[in-house]
Scaffold this active site. Structure first.
Site, mmCIF file in Angstrom:
data_model
loop_
_atom_site.group_PDB
_atom_site.id
_atom_site.type_symbol
_atom_site.label_atom_id
_atom_site.label_comp_id
_atom_site.label_asym_id
_atom_site.label_seq_id
_atom_site.Cartn_x
_atom_site.Cartn_y
_atom_site.Cartn_z
ATOM 1 N N GLY B 169 -45.294 53.377 38.837
ATOM 2 C CA GLY B 169 -44.570 52.702 37.764
ATOM 3 C C GLY B 169 -43.085 52.668 38.047
ATOM 4 N N GLY B 170 -42.304 52.973 37.027
ATOM 5 C CA GLY B 170 -40.848 52.918 37.131
ATOM 6 C C GLY B 170 -40.326 53.789 38.251
ATOM 7 N N GLY B 404 -32.931 27.362 67.266
ATOM 8 C CA GLY B 404 -32.203 28.003 66.174
ATOM 9 C C GLY B 404 -32.224 29.511 66.297
ATOM 10 N N ALA B 405 -33.294 30.041 66.875
ATOM 11 C CA ALA B 405 -33.404 31.488 67.013
ATOM 12 C C ALA B 405 -32.308 32.028 67.933
ATOM 13 C CB ALA B 405 -34.786 31.870 67.542
#
Lengths: 658, 510
Positions: B169-170, B404-405
């Site tokens: 949970g939290g 682009g790499a």
């Protein structure tokens, strides 16, 4: 003497031949296949010729290509090394046609010795002792008994067409001979469709001992003593030595003289080896003659002080041997360990890949014990599947056998080799065995001593304490560097054993005090980052390979492979709380035996597979490896798909018992 | 006086017992150490100073007023690791299941505030059932106070979380916002909702281990950075990680007197790159041979194996390494590898750790799954992180740097400081085959022509020299000399100053 030499071989033997040639001022020419383009022998030679594809038949086995390379470079002579074309009579014949000198025996001698039956007949004719046996047809069981009696029990009855132990029987009595004959005959008929049987003397506790010969073209042939090569695995020699711990002077002389007689009978020149099988009563029987330089020739060189390659050159050039039989002696003892790219922990599975680390012990031929390492690789070399998986031949020499073995143990400990599975731990294990040290060898040694394969060595109590001490001082040095105030007490845990030490460091000296007040002195030059720890513990010298692991080191020494945790005592006290993690039951999994790509999976979830059934195919190094079921089982899960790239030990399939 | 001292001793003894011997035995029975034992393993002996040992909760509902244990389920304070200060908290599962109350949270907040103020890391050992239900919103408030401090501390001091038991949970969000999460195999798990809730809501049946065990989080979700066999091994590895890190953003990375020389040549690297561009090799070997003493602490080893990240030392100082790994997916960039490397780069940049980038990248991974998954945005994270980083950056291209790499992997253009290439480097828009198929589409039918075009393209672009001619590559270096060249490059960058435009913070594409 010729002035240029082409070496029609690769790897360590090419390097070995080049070295002597260079020393003698002969121009050296290497040949290489595509796979060997960056190989050491190529760099070592004065010139190198690319002769074709990686497969041996496209390069090292191609007479045509090698002859062409000779012509292109003007090579006056060719050394064939061992393997490949070295015993192919067509090769020297082709060279002769071009007027090129073959550094080896005459064609006729190669031909005569190349055929097992001819060579045996020639040997017998030359007065060489051969295994008594009957090669003709055997009429019936009673005939078999009669033959067996003539030969003398025990005898071996085997199928002419046989192999792999099928149709083979050992008989000690008439009754056994009778029954063995019948059984072998019917087995032979059903297995090979050929029921011919022959009977020969069964050699008990056989040893493999061979005589090194050297001859010139002037009719001189000398025997250069023997080598014992009994330590074999599946007929592959693993450890050799010279002299043999078994022979006496009389036997040695008889074997030597018979070998010379055989060589003379066939007009032999150059280096050659006559192999014998020797029984427990020192009866020796001719096996075969190898008409080339042997892999294990360095041990002979180490005890005789001769350079066999140099003698081969002299003989090939038509010069007289510069020594006589009286000059040949035995000086000290030499051992050779063949370091193979095969993983002893995985049933000696061949291993391929890149030698990410290759640091052999330093060679030393000056001060005893000598270290010699014949190799054709260097760090960064690729061990490919195309050729022999031998990485190096590590030799030691010392005045006595025990000292030579001791030196070998150290040399193996020092040998750093990573990236490819290798048999160094196994070799170390043999060196440490009492039976090996006492020289009680047979060709069945490995099968007898390691009936369940190899799983590492358990060090004795004192050695284990020393290993713990070394791990302790090394960890302490690491801690101290980061934190000079690090406390002095340490606990070392190996397996379920624990040692408590208080460490006092003074330079390279560490005093380790145990709770009972006993002190150990460790003198260690180990510094962080070193992969080899050379240290004395209470005066005893150790060479231990160290790799850092969480909270300690992996230690490799004398065939042992252990993890030592070095912890502060209060942390070690908490170790018993840690959960015991059982290694997963690997029999339930099919693991990828090597890094590679899955080509095919032949089974689906839910299938029942039988022993020996093909499960999957893994491609590694362009070789397809078929993975088969080891027992009947159900496939409960298929974990990967064709095309998956797997690391070693990744799970391919899961089994369920049926 | 004697009596008073005895009373203090008694109080301390009581506090140290936590939830009592029975619960301690139960904790041990599970193969886990107690909160205090863990601190003894983590910290230098005798260095731990505890704060707030006598703090108790103030809850009164559900009988809590009768159930008070000093310390309230968490041990806090500070100590040293190899002599260097760190603040610590260690949740005590034997006290109310380690659940977080208002006061439990306040104890954690106190040491976090001190850590930020004094410039020292926080290491949190998590072993907690979650919020203390009896306290309700007070406990939730406590969590949020911790979260807020995690964020304030982020980038100011290193924060390390060790998950050593349940974390649900939290409770998962505090570790999630720290720099590194280590887990213990088989005895720890973390998830937002547990298997019971999962079953109710989605009808999926999973075990704790499958849903949130160490294996899940190190391999699949990438929530955790590493996992080890047991409490002791995990804590010893935290010590090892700590040794690489500076104490705060104001501090320099630690320097160690290593037993290694910077001009160590590694001739075997000269044979590492295979002949065929399609054949992989192990980039880890390059890292190990560059690193001081061959020591490489890898982060997220089991996730997105196509990129390697972790810490080494060069000339004794910590350096972060980011390297494409040709052994996995040919070393391409995809969603997972981009996220993994981007986060690591931002950590290094925040704490003045120089970055070494080793490049062998064929490009971004194509595919519908990647596009739908947002490779554009996730790839941009890596680009953003590299461009934003002002720490010294040295790049070595070993083989492919395509498209682009190439730009993304710490190219000159996004302000890497020193860019080297091995002679085997191929810096181009794409591989030769792909390029010719586009450029000479009309000739595709003619095999010979295309083969020639491909060869031409290779000859022109499959090398580092086109880039070197433009100065995008500062030098073409021999592989065997990489360690020396890289270490020397970082030496020149020791006093690098970079000015960034005035801003509150950048807006990385999250």
């Amino acid at each position: 003497m010729f002035s240029s030499l082409l070496i029609a071989n690769r790897g360590e033997i090419a390097c070995r031949v080049i070295r002597t040639a260079k020393r003698m001022g002969i121009r050296t020419i290497a040949v290489y296949s595509y796979a060997d383009r960056d190989a050491v022998h190529v760099k070592l030679a004065d010139e190198a010729v690319h002769i074709g594809g990686s497969a041996a038949r496209d390069s090292y086995l191609s007479i045509e290509k090698i002859v062409a390379a000779c012509k292109a470079t003007g090579a006056e002579a060719v050394h064939p090394g061992y393997g490949f074309l070295s015993e192919n009579a067509a090769f020297p014949a082709a060279l002769e046609k071009e007027g090129i000198i073959f550094v080896g025996p005459p064609v006729k001698a190669i031909e005569a010795m190349g055929d097992k039956i001819t060579s045996k007949k020639l040997a017998a004719a030359a007065g060489v002792s051969t295994v008594p046996g009957h090669m003709g047809l055997i009429d019936d069981a009673e005939h078999a008994v009669a033959i067996s009696r003539t030969i003398g029990y025990p005898v071996m009855i085997k199928a002419s067409a046989g192999g792999g132990g099928k149709g083979m029987r050992i008989a000690h009595t008439d009754a056994e001979a009778r029954e063995g004959f019948e059984r072998s005959k019917s087995e032979a008929a059903s297995s090979f469709g050929d029921d011919r049987i022959f009977i020969e003397k069964f050699v008990t506790e056989p040893r493999h001992i061979e005589i090194q010969l050297i001859g010139d073209q002037h009719g001189n042939v000398l025997w250069l003593n023997e080598r014992e090569c009994s330590i074999q695995r599946r007929n592959q020699k693993v450890i050799e030595e010279a002299p043999s711990p078994f022979l006496d002077a009389a036997t040695r002389k008889a074997m030597g003289e018979q070998s010379v007689a055989l060589a003379k009978a066939v007009g032999y020149t150059s280096a050659g080896t006559v192999e014998f099988i020797v029984d427990k009563d020192r009866n020796f029987y001719f096996l075969e003659m190898n008409t080339r330089l042997q892999v294990e020739h360095p041990v002979t060189e180490l005890i005789t002080g001769l350079d066999l390659v140099e003698l081969m050159f002299l003989a090939a050039a038509g010069e007289k041997l510069p020594l006589t039989q009286a000059d040949v002696g035995i000086n000290g003892w030499a051992i050779e360990s063949r370091i193979y790219a095969e993983d002893p922990f995985r049933n000696f599975l061949p291993s391929t890949g890149r030698l990410t680390r290759y640091r052999p012990p330093a060679e030393n031929l000056v001060q005893a014990p000598f270290i010699r390492n014949d190799t054709g690789v260097s760090e960064g070399s690729e061990i490919a599947t195309y050729y022999d998986p031998m990485i190096a031949k590590l030799c030691t020499w010392a005045p006595t056998r025990t000292e030579a073995i001791d030196a070998m143990e150290v040399a193996l400990d020092e040998f750093e080799l990573e990236g490819v599975g290798n048999n160094i731990p196994f070799l170390s294990a043999v060196m440490g065995q009492e039976r090996f040290r006492s020289g009680r060898l047979t060709t069945g040694y490995i099968a007898e001593e390691f009936p369940n394969g190899f799983s590492g060595v358990a060090p004795d109590a004192e050695s284990l304490t020393h290993l713990a001490a070394l791990a302790c001082t090394s960890a302490f040095a690491l801690d101290k560097r980061l934190y000079p105030m690090t406390p002095e007490p340490r606990a070392v845990i190996i397996g379920d054993q624990r040692w408590d030490f208080s460490v006092h460091a003074d330079g390279i000296e560490y005093w380790l005090t145990q709770p009972d007040g006993k002190k150990l002195l460790v003198e260690s030059g180990w510094k962080p980052g070193m992969s080899l720890c050379i240290a004395r513990v209470d005066g005893r010298l150790h060479h231990v390979k160290l790799d850092r692991v969480t909270g300690g080191f992996r230690l490799r020494w004398r065939g042992a492979d252990l993890v030592a945790k070095v912890l502060l005592p209060h942390v070690a006290d908490l170790m018993p709380v840690m959960p015991v993690k059982l290694p997963p039951d690997l029999s339930k999994f099919l693991l990828c035996p090597m890094p590679g790509q899955i080509v095919r999976i032949d089974v689906a979830e839910g299938d029942i597979v039988e022993d020996g059934q093909t499960l999957a195919i893994v491609e590694a190094m362009k070789m397809e490896n078929v993975l088969k079921a080891e027992k009947r089982a159900k496939i409960s899960k298929v974990r990967v798909k064709p095309g998956s790239v797997l690391a070693v030990d990744e799970v391919i399939l899961e089994f369920e018992a049926v | 006086m004697q009596k008073i001292i005895a009373a203090l001793d008694q109080r301390r003894t009581d506090a140290r017992l936590g939830g009592g011997q029975k619960r301690i035995d139960a904790q041990h029975g599970k193969g886990k150490l107690t909160a205090r034992e863990r601190l003894e393993v983590l910290l230098d002996p005798g260095s731990f100073e505890e704060y707030d040992m006598f703090v108790t909760h103030r809850a009164v509902d559900f009988g809590m007023n009768e159930n008070i244990i000093p310390g309230d389920g968490v041990v806090t304070g500070w100590g040293t690791i190899n002599g260097r200060i760190t603040y610590v908290f260690s949740q005590d599962f034997t006290v109310f299941g380690g659940s977080l109350s208002e006061t439990h949270a306040q104890k954690i907040c106190k040491i976090m505030d001190l850590a930020v103020q004094n410039g020292a890391p926080v290491i949190g050992l998590n072993d907690s059932g979650g919020a203390r239900i009896q306290e309700g919103v007070a406990a939730l408030g406590g969590y949020a106070e911790v979260f807020w401090r995690n964020v304030q501390a982020s980038g100011a001091i290193p924060q390390i979380s060790v998950v050593m038991g349940p974390t649900a949970g939290g409770a998962v969000y505090s570790p999630a916002m720290t720099d590194f999460i280590y887990m213990v195999k088989d005895t720890s798990y973390m998830y937002v909702t547990g298997p019971d809730v999962v079953k109710t809501v989605t009808s999926e049946i999973v075990t704790h281990e499958e849903l949130g065990g160490a294996s899940t989080h190190t391999k699949v979700s990438s929530v955790a950075d590493a996992a080890f066999d047991n409490d002791i091994e995990t804590l010893l590895e935290v010590r090892r990680l700590f040794d690489f890190l500076p104490l705060s953003a104001a501090d320099k990375p630690p320097a160690v007197a290593v037993n290694d020389t910077i001009d160590r040549a590694e001739s075997s690297l000269d044979t590492l790159i295979p002949d065929s561009a399609n054949k992989p090799y192990d980039m880890r070997e390059v890292i190990l041979k560059i690193a001081d003493e061959g020591d490489f602490l890898e982060i997220q080893k089991d996730h997105a194996g196509n990129i390697l990240v972790g810490f080494i030392r060069l000339n004794g100082s910590t350096v972060g390494v980011v390297a494409n790994q040709p052994l996995v997916l040919a070393g391409c960039l995809d969603i997972n590898s981009s996220k993994k490397a981007a986060r690591f780069i931002r950590f290094c940049d925040a704490f003045s750790i120089p970055i070494l980038t080793l490049v062998d990248v064929p490009g971004f991974l194509p595919g519908v799954a990647q596009e739908y998954g947002g490779i554009i945005k996730h790839g941009a994270k890596l680009l953003f992180a590299y461009a934003e980083a002002t720490v010294p950056k040295v790049t070595v291209i070993t083989r492919k740097a395509y498209g682009g790499a190439y730009d993304v992997m710490a190219s000159k253009h996004i302000r890497a400081d020193v860019n080297y290439a091995w002679p085997t480097a191929e810096i181009a828009v794409m591989g030769a085959k792909g390029a010719t198929e586009i450029l000479y589409r009309s000739e595709l039918g003619d095999k010979d022509k295309i083969a020639k075009r491909t060869a031409d393209y290779e000859a022109r672009f499959a090398n580092p020299f086109v880039a070197a001619e433009r100065g995008f590559i500062d030098d073409v270096i021999m592989p065997h000399g990489t360690r020396r060249r890289v270490a020397r490059a970082f030496e020149t960058l020791k006093n690098k100053k970079a000015v960034i435009p005035l801003k509150k913070h950048g807006n990385i594409p999250l």
